[in-house]
Design a protein around this motif. Structure first.
Motif, PDB file in Angstrom:
ATOM      1  N   ALA A  28       0.840  -1.214   0.000  1.00 38.02           N
ATOM      2  CA  ALA A  28       0.000   0.000   0.000  1.00 38.02           C
ATOM      3  C   ALA A  28       0.869   1.256   0.000  1.00 38.02           C
ATOM      4  N   ALA A  29       2.007   1.189   0.690  1.00 36.04           N
ATOM      5  CA  ALA A  29       2.906   2.354   0.698  1.00 36.04           C
ATOM      6  C   ALA A  29       3.583   2.534  -0.657  1.00 36.04           C
ATOM      7  N   TYR A  30       3.991   1.389  -1.297  1.00 33.94           N
ATOM      8  CA  TYR A  30       4.598   1.515  -2.636  1.00 33.94           C
ATOM      9  C   TYR A  30       3.593   2.169  -3.582  1.00 33.94           C
ATOM     10  N   THR A  31       2.352   1.703  -3.514  1.00 36.04           N
ATOM     11  CA  THR A  31       1.313   2.247  -4.402  1.00 36.04           C
ATOM     12  C   THR A  31       1.142   3.743  -4.145  1.00 36.04           C
ATOM     13  N   ALA A  32       1.118   4.104  -2.876  1.00 33.21           N
ATOM     14  CA  ALA A  32       0.935   5.522  -2.530  1.00 33.21           C
ATOM     15  C   ALA A  32       2.067   6.362  -3.124  1.00 33.21           C
ATOM     16  N   LEU A  33       3.293   5.857  -3.002  1.00 33.19           N
ATOM     17  CA  LEU A  33       4.446   6.594  -3.517  1.00 33.19           C
ATOM     18  C   LEU A  33       4.394   6.693  -5.034  1.00 33.19           C
ATOM     19  N   LYS A  34       4.069   5.536  -5.665  1.00 36.25           N
ATOM     20  CA  LYS A  34       4.058   5.516  -7.136  1.00 36.25           C
ATOM     21  C   LYS A  34       3.035   6.475  -7.699  1.00 36.25           C
ATOM     22  N   LYS A  35       1.910   6.619  -7.011  1.00 41.62           N
ATOM     23  CA  LYS A  35       0.891   7.520  -7.565  1.00 41.62           C
ATOM     24  C   LYS A  35       1.109   8.973  -7.127  1.00 41.62           C
ATOM     25  N   GLY A  36       2.207   9.216  -6.434  1.00 41.68           N
ATOM     26  CA  GLY A  36       2.574  10.605  -6.128  1.00 41.68           C
ATOM     27  C   GLY A  36       2.010  11.135  -4.822  1.00 41.68           C
ATOM     28  N   ASN A  37       1.649  10.224  -3.938  1.00 39.34           N
ATOM     29  CA  ASN A  37       1.154  10.685  -2.632  1.00 39.34           C
ATOM     30  C   ASN A  37       2.356  11.016  -1.754  1.00 39.34           C
ATOM     31  N   PHE A  79       2.542   8.845   2.876  1.00 39.47           N
ATOM     32  CA  PHE A  79       2.416   7.453   2.428  1.00 39.47           C
ATOM     33  C   PHE A  79       2.267   6.495   3.608  1.00 39.47           C
ATOM     34  N   SER A  80       2.819   6.862   4.775  1.00 41.97           N
ATOM     35  CA  SER A  80       2.571   6.052   5.981  1.00 41.97           C
ATOM     36  C   SER A  80       1.075   6.084   6.295  1.00 41.97           C
TER      37      SER A  80
END
Ligand code: PMP
Ligand code: GLU
Length: 408
Positions: free
Chosen positions: A57-66, A278-279
């Protein structure tokens, strides 16, 4: 002209103790860096990796620019998830506006004390307590008032003690259940009795630190904030570090009366701006999922609790408590006070802990850091092999120290 650090550092910081848990963990790391095989049972940190779906979930958040600032008290997404968690798991009614997400439960606690304390305000702290409560209270201008308990009562303070300690200056009480460092879990009736005493006094806030909620070996977890007479004056602190094994993500939270949530929001807005974006996104995913890994980790901790208790009970002179939660055991080691092995002398729990580190290469924390001078804390958030070897070393080392029969 040179600068004089002594003059530069504030009195407040000069009089602040270094966190004993972090200090002992560092000492163990330092010895390890010298090539010594140290078993560190000092730091209260789950040894499991963060569950994979939370990392995803954190990788996804980072990848989408969160990757940007969030609202100071946390995103609406995580505050909703926390509000629902409080309702469904704890029976607590905190609206999303009453939630403040922070950089760990440590910051939640710091926010609260910075928000409520004026110089001279007193805070009741049942002992043994978690190290940082006292230092944060003092740093915020308050006076910690320690209520003592001992191993024979399984480290539980009574309502009568609380009543006796209350003065016109009392502003709050803070405790953890399951407790760090003892593993004690308070029952409904014990909390009710203490709560009823508090409720009779105006303007005393209850701070319930429930960070070990999921590491509980009993079949009850009572949130004191569910009691009708304490509803409007309880801040419930929790976080992701322990139950989800997310210490490094620095994610904690509290639910509180609106006036306190607003004040903490104000403090946090000036001091950290809030937790990492992202956390928070991963934290919301963790909370909304089933507690599968959490239960597995709890079961592993319970097994290890049984292991370390049975081993420690074989060590002559130690009086071992029966923890019901968290991942600590808090044996009384005072039978060894006044003993020596020829080059190390043990006069108190600090000496005992130090001797175990230097002589047995096992890291523990002295009970003095938690307000109890007779005990030491061992964290069993370690593998079975480490636990077995650590207690073997302690036992072997203590053979050199002759317990004084009078102290037994
Ligand atoms: N409360 C207690 C009782 C603890 O043991 C800890 C240990 N980390 C904390 C609060 C703070 O946890 P964190 O800041 O990692 O959320
Ligand atoms: N709470 C843990 C402990 O008691 C982590 C270290 C700390 O924050 O004090 O060891």
């Amino acid at each position: 002209m040179s600068i004089q650090p002594k003059k530069m550092i504030s009195e407040k910081v000069q009089s602040m103790e270094v966190s004993a848990t972090l200090k002992m963990a560092q000492k163990a790391r330092d010895l390890a860096a010298q090539g010594i095989h140290v078993i560190s049972l000092s730091l209260g940190e789950p040894d499991f990796d963060t569950p994979e779906f939370i990392k995803e979930a954190a990788y996804t958040a980072l990848k989408k620019g969160n990757t940007k600032y969030t609202p100071v008290p946390g995103t609406m997404e995580i505050r909703k998830a926390i509000s629902e968690k409080f309702k469904s798991e704890n029976g607590l009614d905190y609206a999303p506006s009453q939630i403040v997400v922070s950089n760990g439960a440590k910051q939640s606690i710091a926010n609260i004390f910075m928000a409520i304390l004026n110089p001279g305000d007193e805070v009741l702290v049942p002992a043994p307590y978690w190290v940082s409560y006292v230092e944060i209270i003092k740093f915020s201008g308050g006076i910690p008032v320690i209520l003592h308990s001992d191993i024979d009562s399984n480290f539980k303070v009574t309502a009568a003690q609380v009543e006796k300690a209350i003065t016109p200056a009392t502003k709050a009480i803070i405790f953890s259940s399951p407790c760090n460092p003892t593993g004690t879990v308070f029952t409904h009736d014990e909390l009710k009795e203490i709560g009823d005493v508090i409720a009779q006094h105006e303007n005393i806030l209850v701070i319930a630190d429930e960070i070990y909620e999921y590491i509980n070996f009993t079949d009850y977890h009572v949130s004191i904030g569910t009691f009708e007479n304490l509803k409007d004056r309880t801040a419930t602190v929790n976080g992701f570090s322990k139950g989800f094994s997310m210490t490094g993500w620095r994610l904690g939270y509290m639910g509180a009366p609106q006036w306190l949530a607003d004040a903490c929001n104000k403090v946090q807005g000036q001091i950290t701006s809030g937790a990492a974006s992202f956390s928070q996104e991963a934290g919301a995913v963790a909370l909304n999922a089933k507690r599968i890994e959490t239960v597995e980790m709890r079961n592993a901790f319970m097994r290890r609790r049984d292991l370390i208790i049975s081993l420690l009970k074989e060590v002559p002179g130690l009086k071992v408590n029966q923890p019901q939660g968290a991942f600590y055991v808090f044996p009384d080691v005072s039978a060894y006070f006044g003993t020596s092995n020829g080059h190390e002398t043990i006069n108190n729990a600090d000496d005992f802990s130090e001797a175990m580190l230097t002589e047995a290469h096992v890291g523990t924390v002295s009970g003095s850091a938690f307000g109890n001078d007779n005990c030491i804390r061992l964290s069993y958030a370690a593998s079975d092999d480490e636990i077995i070897e650590a207690v073997r070393r302690i036992k072997a080392c203590l053979v050199g120290f002759l317990p004084n029969p009078q102290n037994k």
